[in-house]
Design an enzyme around this catalytic site. Structure first.
Site, PDB file in Angstrom:
ATOM      1  N   LYS A   1      -5.342  -9.674   3.887  1.00  0.00           N
ATOM      2  CA  LYS A   1      -5.540  -9.542   5.326  1.00  0.00           C
ATOM      3  C   LYS A   1      -6.411  -8.299   5.496  1.00  0.00           C
ATOM      4  CE  LYS A   1      -4.589  -8.165   9.623  1.00  0.00           C
ATOM      5  NZ  LYS A   1      -4.992  -6.823  10.109  1.00  0.00           N
TER       6      LYS A   1
ATOM      7  N   GLY B   1       0.063   1.095   5.266  1.00  0.00           N
ATOM      8  CA  GLY B   1      -0.282   1.306   6.663  1.00  0.00           C
ATOM      9  C   GLY B   1       0.810   2.048   7.401  1.00  0.00           C
ATOM     10  N   SER B   2       0.970   1.720   8.666  1.00  0.00           N
ATOM     11  CA  SER B   2       1.874   2.480   9.525  1.00  0.00           C
ATOM     12  C   SER B   2       3.311   2.009   9.418  1.00  0.00           C
ATOM     13  CB  SER B   2       1.432   2.341  10.982  1.00  0.00           C
ATOM     14  OG  SER B   2       1.665   1.017  11.423  1.00  0.00           O
TER      15      SER B   2
ATOM     16  N   GLY C   1       3.682  -1.106  11.974  1.00  0.00           N
ATOM     17  CA  GLY C   1       3.139  -2.375  11.493  1.00  0.00           C
ATOM     18  C   GLY C   1       3.832  -2.851  10.229  1.00  0.00           C
ATOM     19  N   GLY C   2       4.080  -1.912   9.330  1.00  0.00           N
ATOM     20  CA  GLY C   2       4.709  -2.284   8.065  1.00  0.00           C
ATOM     21  C   GLY C   2       6.125  -2.770   8.258  1.00  0.00           C
TER      22      GLY C   2
ATOM     23  N   GLU D   1       3.974   0.545   1.890  1.00  0.00           N
ATOM     24  CA  GLU D   1       3.906   2.009   1.937  1.00  0.00           C
ATOM     25  C   GLU D   1       3.643   2.352   3.395  1.00  0.00           C
ATOM     26  OE1 GLU D   1       0.713   3.745  -0.461  1.00  0.00           O
ATOM     27  OE2 GLU D   1       0.677   5.269   1.095  1.00  0.00           O
TER      28      GLU D   1
ATOM     29  N   CYS E   1      -2.453   9.342   3.021  1.00  0.00           N
ATOM     30  CA  CYS E   1      -1.006   9.074   3.068  1.00  0.00           C
ATOM     31  C   CYS E   1      -0.231  10.272   2.534  1.00  0.00           C
ATOM     32  CB  CYS E   1      -0.622   7.895   2.195  1.00  0.00           C
ATOM     33  SG  CYS E   1      -1.762   6.522   2.257  1.00  0.00           S
TER      34      CYS E   1
ATOM     35  N   GLU F   1       5.295  11.795  10.691  1.00  0.00           N
ATOM     36  CA  GLU F   1       3.908  11.884  10.253  1.00  0.00           C
ATOM     37  C   GLU F   1       2.961  11.856  11.460  1.00  0.00           C
ATOM     38  OE1 GLU F   1       2.802   8.653   7.683  1.00  0.00           O
ATOM     39  OE2 GLU F   1       0.836   9.515   7.210  1.00  0.00           O
TER      40      GLU F   1
END
Lengths: 509, 509
Positions: B166, B221-222, B225-226, B245, B282, B375
């Site tokens: 994706k 990603g975030s 979203g993750g 992650e 990250c 974060e």
């Protein structure tokens, strides 16, 4: 609200034996988890862990008579089977002690600095550390080997993780006895009681998987119960690994040539495997693809004879008996399903073994016969008669994940002729263990074992039996640029612990 | 409904560069997954996989100029960084080819029959097989190394799993170019196009993780979203592993003695690490525990000087810029928070680096300052001034999981004196990589690397960088009683593939 009593029940009579405990409140679950969490540092020394596991095995053996008697009273599995299962459980504890001693499970990898890499590699040293407190959900059908002192507990303790066990309600008295033995063994090595907690009750089990200090869970049981706990583990603010073994059909394929060669032996072997332990094994063969025609008929005759000769047996509890009777009844009513030996009620508390047949053509597309592709716990199997290899393959391709898949081959096929290779290629994607000319019941405790499989056989890619089961309770940590004086001993250049390690790409003993 | 266009956008101007594609419909996602699934057998040969990965590296290098130019136009990360990142990506592809060649990742374990075991061990041989089609969710911040040809794709292909990527909406044009290179490399080895699928669009990403033929997912990603995709993976009828992650604060502790010894060097090093790549790593250090007092003040002076000298930079997209400005604004308004260098808007499309300070005492208990423990993507860090070791420890104990944790020690502490050992023991439980006297930015590609950590750093116990990342896409299968003629070559006694194996308990090269 008064605490709910936990009763020990005799499945041979359905009568209560004694009140063993009360169901744990949320506070008591919290206490057990906090005690386990507080005990984790005590398990840091590998030598202590190994010694603890060996002492646990010794003390379980020393307590054998009482344990087997209680186990039999609560499970009706019989002293012979239970004595063997206890021996297996002790073997397993010692095998994990050996795994701890060897240390390969720490998966030590060292990279010395390498300026030629892109980007350059600094001093990097990785090993695995215990996750923390593990929740263990005991199974009903192995009161020793998959319960309080079973593989999940043994592998978690071996990894350095304290456990809190949610006792199975089918053997609460045995669970208390075994937990006491484990705690006595722990005390013998100066470990606090909290390294092995025990709680009773459904609600306690749910509390446990949600507890913030629980870091992973192991489960053996039903799809329904396991999935609910899996979902709870995944829905936590911080999700945790949930290693659940939920259910398996364990398909068996008998080739035309194998049936030609030894129909009678296969039929008798199948009867033995499907009725072993009153059909209450996770790896019971639940679907058997047998060729239509004369050789397959001979196999069914042998199966019929052997199953008919099987004594009625007592299931682990009365709810299971009810479910078995309802399950076989519903299946037997499906169109074109026949019952050469009708499974059903034996006496008031027993069940009798049987098997069903169905044309494999009924299983090649969605429909009401899909019920036959679901596990039915107890002494029953479904024989699907197939007319050609394509039809058998079509059924296999529709199966959900399994712990095992078995094929019986002729001598020629076993030597590589005909369908042998193709069948192995068809079975591998749907199972965690593939057998040729054997029966899936009987799960060896060995490094090469894999007791797991695609969902719903397992909720992860891990095994619950064998040396690699320890991997479930560990996570890697890498140390970068850490001076020798501060490195864990596992990661020092001089390898004071004598561990097998991978250093700069080379595997070293 | 017309297909939604996918635009390539220049973050330096906020202007659309070109329409690259359209968002994939459910049908197109299904097509890509089916093509990948159909291609899986083509990846069965390890030698072909290794050659494919090496050719992919070669062809990416051959296409370097155009790829870097497009990557820069879409990411504003600059040609120097992007050239280095592409080199890293190619190194990574070759490193996984080496891993495939060596074969240790197959984790071959053989037990010959042993009648003395309890229960007896039959002939059991276990190795790992690829899971099947893997969904890869590309990250924004590493358009090469964590995107279409990044570590998730490389490790999945190395494992023998086709991928459907994706694409990240921040670099769709580059994603198309890289996918074309990978497919050309695949074709050079006779592999079908379907081994690397590419889809665009948010809805396509959700379809992908739900697709019945997708067997695992990798995500960078975030948290938001993750976690949504993790939840979707867990809620499937058959759940799949989701290796995500999601986010990391990457705490740094500077001891009093280290600050005494080299406050200026640490302050300057911190400035470099937190502003590297405009703070979009990250592993950016997001919380730095600095002692109160004179030595800590010197560190802050050095940090102030270095951060003040940092040029304004362009973030990966305008939404990130908005989030950065909102995030630093909200944090700066908290009581007792100061901004020695105020992070904020640079020009119309840029941001300027800065840092905040707060007394560590504000972070030792639940409260509004907990926002500082989340974060904040971009060139900002939070310096928490601690008055004693207990206070620093109290902050560390409240942190969620991290990819990294770093400590700066004095020479004496590095030699084992004082707080060194205790600090390492405090940092290990909260991170996947622990550094001494270094900076977490810069993640080496090495066997000993671990790029992962407790949630939310990772949704599993796995790594997304380094050789062991391949383990995410495999599952074990055991073969019991399988005749030599039918065994996979990996498991034959004569070891025709020359694999490292564990045989009857012995590790053998």
């Amino acid at each position: 609200m008064a605490a709910a009593p936990v009763w020990s029940v005799d499945p041979r009579t359905g009568k209560r034996r004694e009140q063993v405990a009360v169901e744990a409140t949320a506070q008591e679950v919290d206490d057990a988890v906090r005690a386990a969490h507080a005990a984790r540092a005590s398990l840091a020394d590998r030598a202590v862990r190994a010694a603890f596991l060996r002492t646990a095995a010794e003390q379980l053996e020393a307590a054998k008579d009482g344990l087997v008697e209680t186990a039999d009273a609560e499970s009706a599995l019989g002293p012979v089977r239970l004595t063997g299962e206890l021996a297996r459980t002790c073997y397993q504890l010692r095998a994990f002690a050996d795994t701890v001693d060897e240390g390969a499970f720490l998966d030590v990898i060292i990279n010395h600095p390498d300026a030629t890499a892109t980007p350059p590699i600094p001093d990097l040293r990785r090993h695995k550390v215990p996750l923390g407190t593990v929740a263990v959900y005991a199974a009903s059908n192995f009161p020793f080997a998959f319960s309080v002192a079973g593989g999940d507990t043994a592998s978690a303790l071996a990894a350095g993780c304290p456990v809190v066990v949610k006792a199975h309600p089918d053997h609460p008295a045995l669970s208390e006895l075994v937990a006491k033995v484990l705690r006595r063994a722990a005390a013998a090595h100066g470990l606090p009681e909290g390294v092995v907690g025990l709680v009773h009750g459904f609600a306690a089990g749910v509390e446990l998987v949600r507890h913030p200090l629980v870091t992973a869970a192991g489960f053996t049981g039903s799809v329904r119960g396991g999935r609910a706990l899996f979902d709870a583990a995944a829905a936590r603010p911080a999700p945790i690994p949930f290693h659940g073994e939920l259910g398996s059909l364990n398909p068996v394929v008998v080739t035309e040539a194998a049936a030609d060669e030894r129909a009678e032996a296969i039929g008798a072997g199948l009867a033995g495997s499907m009725t072993l332990g009153v059909g209450q094994f996770c790896v019971k063969p639940g679907l058997v693809l047998v060729p239509s025609g004369a050789a397959g008929d001979r196999l069914l005759t042998a199966l019929t004879d052997a199953v008919s000769d099987t004594d009625a047996g007592v299931l682990l509890d009365h709810r299971m008996r009810d479910n078995f009777l309802a399950g076989v009844g519903e299946r037997a009513k499906l169109p074109e399903v026949e019952s050469p030996v009708t499974p059903g009620a034996g006496g008031e508390h027993t069940v009798s073994a049987g098997f069903l047949t169905v044309p494999a053509a009924r299983l090649t597309a969605d429909g009401e016969h899909d019920l036959l592709l679901e596990e039915c716990f107890g002494p029953v199997t479904v024989v699907a008669r197939y007319s050609d290899d394509a039809e058998a393959g079509a059924v296999l391709s529709r199966l959900p994940g399994n712990l095992t898949a078995t094929v019986h081959l002729s001598a020629g096929e076993a030597a590589g002729e005909g369908r042998g290779p193709a069948l192995l290629a068809e079975l591998t994607p749907i199972a965690g263990r593939v057998l040729v000319d054997g029966w899936p019941t009987g799960v060896a405790v060995a490094a090469a074992q894999h007791h797991g499989g695609p969902y719903p056989a397992t909720t992860s890619t891990s095994t619950s039996v064998g040396g690699t089961a320890i991997e479930r309770w560990m996570r890697p940590v890498a140390y970068q640029g850490v001076p020798e004086a501060l490195l864990p001993a596992e990661l020092r250049d001089d390898n004071p612990l004598g561990l097998p390690r991978r250093i700069d790409g080379r595997l070293e003993r």
